[in-house]
Design an enzyme around this catalytic site. Structure first.
Site, mmCIF file in Angstrom:
data_model
loop_
_atom_site.group_PDB
_atom_site.id
_atom_site.type_symbol
_atom_site.label_atom_id
_atom_site.label_comp_id
_atom_site.label_asym_id
_atom_site.label_seq_id
_atom_site.Cartn_x
_atom_site.Cartn_y
_atom_site.Cartn_z
ATOM 1 N N GLY A 17 0.784 -1.226 0.000
ATOM 2 C CA GLY A 17 0.000 0.000 0.000
ATOM 3 C C GLY A 17 0.813 1.273 0.000
ATOM 4 N N ILE A 18 0.092 2.399 0.061
ATOM 5 C CA ILE A 18 0.712 3.717 0.055
ATOM 6 C C ILE A 18 1.595 3.904 1.282
ATOM 7 C CG2 ILE A 18 0.237 6.197 0.138
ATOM 8 C CD1 ILE A 18 -2.287 5.661 -1.485
ATOM 9 N N GLY A 19 1.191 3.328 2.431
ATOM 10 C CA GLY A 19 1.990 3.458 3.646
ATOM 11 C C GLY A 19 3.388 2.910 3.471
ATOM 12 N N SER A 175 -8.914 12.573 -0.224
ATOM 13 C CA SER A 175 -9.352 11.981 -1.490
ATOM 14 C C SER A 175 -10.031 13.041 -2.345
ATOM 15 C CB SER A 175 -10.333 10.840 -1.204
ATOM 16 O OG SER A 175 -10.948 10.365 -2.377
ATOM 17 N N TYR A 197 -17.787 7.516 3.290
ATOM 18 C CA TYR A 197 -16.366 7.694 2.951
ATOM 19 C C TYR A 197 -16.112 9.123 2.466
ATOM 20 C CZ TYR A 197 -11.789 6.922 0.819
ATOM 21 O OH TYR A 197 -10.456 7.008 0.492
#
Length: 332
Positions: A17-19, A175, A197
Site C-alpha cells: 500500500g501507500i503506507g 481523497s 467515505y
C-alpha cells in the site's frame, strides 16, 4: 534524528500500500529516520518492516498496535508512544476504510464510454455508495476510523507534537472523493447518508484547516493530500476481480490523457514525499496537495484549493471537541 509516526493503511496490505511506499521513499531520502508503523494487523506490519529492512538493512523501524477505529486502542497506543518517544516530527494519518461498497454498474458502464469517464473515476460521484455500521464505541465505523480516531490520537499526542521550539507536521491522506455535498453539519458521522467515505474525507479537510488555526502558534502544522486513483486492496475491493480485468486496459489508456490516475502506491505517495521536503510555513492550509502522474510516467505534486470555509471548519472542530468529551465520559 527524526521520529516519524506512520499510521499505515487500515484494511489495506501494508506490504503493497501507500503506507509502505511512503516509508520506502522516506528512507531513501534520509536513512537516519526513525519510523514507527502503527497498524491494526501486526502480521502485516511485520511483513512491511521486513520488506523495508530488505532494502534498508540499517533502518530503525518500530512497530505499534493501533486500531484507529477503537478509541480504547487509540488511547492505549498513544500512551505507548508517549513512553517511547520525546517528540514527533511527522504524523502521517493514512488509515481509512470503505466498508460494503455498492457500485451502480449501469452508471459505471455508461460512464466508461462518455466524456465524464475521468471525472467518474476521480470522484466516484454518482457511482459509489457504502453501507455503514456502528462500532463498539457507538460511533459510525467510517467516521471513527477515517477521522475521529485520528483526531483523538492528535489530542493524546499533543505533548509530543506541540513543544516549545519544535515544529511538527500532521499529514492527512484525503481523497478527490471528498465533497461538501456529502457532508452534513447536522449529521457529522453520516449515520443517515449513503456516502460515509466521502463525508469523512471532507471532514478531514475541514479538520486540517481548523488544526492550523488552533495549533500553528504551538508549532503544529497540518496538511492534506490526495494520492490520486491508486490500485490498492481498498480499491480492488470495490469491484469484482473480473471487472477490474476488463477495466484496467481502459484505465491505462485514459492515463495518457489525465494526470490523476497515479495507479501505483509509489506514485500515489508522491505528494506525501513532496511535503516531507517542504517548510511548513510555506504551505497553504486551504490547499490539498495532489499526487499526479503524467502520461509518460513523470510524478509531480500540484496544489488545488479545497472547497471549505473557516466558519464551517470552526463549527465542525467545536462539534468534535464536544463528541470527544462525550466519548471520554462514556469510556470512564
Amino acid at each position: 534524528l527524526t521520529d516519524t509516526i506512520n499510521t499505515g493503511t487500515i484494511n489495506s496490505n501494508m506490504v503493497t500500500g501507500i503506507g509502505l511506499a511512503l516509508c520506502e521513499r522516506l528512507l531513501m531520502e534520509d536513512r537516519h529516520l526513525r519510523l514507527c508503523l502503527a497498524c491494526r494487523n501486526m502480521q502485516r506490519a511485520e511483513a512491511a518492516r521486513s520488506a523495508l529492512l530488505a532494502s534498508h538493512a540499517d533502518a530503525r523501524i518500530d512497530l505499534l498496535h493501533l486500531d484507529v477505529g477503537s478509541v480504547r486502542s487509540v488511547l492505549t497506543a498513544a500512551e505507548e508512544i508517549r513512553s517511547r518517544y520525546n517528540k514527533i516530527d511527522f504524523l502521517y494519518l493514512n488509515a481509512g476504510i470503505m466498508p460494503n461498497p455498492q457500485v451502480n454498474l449501469k452508471a459505471l458502464f455508461r460512464g466508461l464510454f462518455s466524456r465524464k469517464v475521468i471525472h467518474m473515476f476521480a470522484t466516484a460521484e454518482g457511482l459509489l455508495t457504502q453501507r455503514d455500521l456502528l462500532n463498539s464505541d457507538g460511533l459510525q465505523e467510517v467516521f471513527a476510523t477515517n477521522l475521529f480516531g485520528h483526531f483523538i490520537l492528535i489530542q493524546e499526542l499533543e505533548p509530543l507534537l506541540c513543544r516549545a521550539g519544535h515544529r511538527s507536521r500532521v499529514v492527512w491522506t484525503s481523497s478527490s472523493n471528498a465533497r461538501r455535498s456529502a457532508f452534513s453539519m447536522e449529521d457529522i458521522q453520516h449515520g443517515n447518508g449513503t456516502e460515509p467515505y466521502s463525508s469523512s474525507k471532507y471532514a478531514s479537510d475541514m479538520l486540517s484547516l481548523a488544526l492550523n488555526r488552533h495549533k500553528n502558534n504551538q508549532g503544529l502544522f497540518s496538511s492534506v493530500i490526495c494520492p490520486g486513483l491508486v490500485m490498492t486492496n481498498l480499491t480492488y475491493g470495490i469491484l469484482p476481480s473480473f471487472l477490474w480485468s476488463l477495466i484496467m486496459p481502459i484505465m491505462y489508456l485514459i492515463r495518457l490523457f489525465t494526470n490523476t490516475f497515479t495507479l501505483t502506491p509509489y506514485n500515489g505517495a508522491e505528494a506525501l514525499h513532496w511535503l516531507f521536503l517542504q517548510k511548513p510555513e510555506s504551505l497553504d492550509p486551504r490547499v490539498k496537495y495532489h499526487s499526479l502522474t503524467s502520461g509518460f510516467g513523470t510524478n509531480y505534486t500540484q496544489p488545488q484549493k479545497m472547497d471549505i470555509d473557516e466558519e464551517m471548519s470552526e463549527i465542525f472542530y467545536s462539534k468534535l471537541l464536544e463528541l470527544e468529551n462525550t466519548v471520554r465520559r462514556r469510556l470512564s
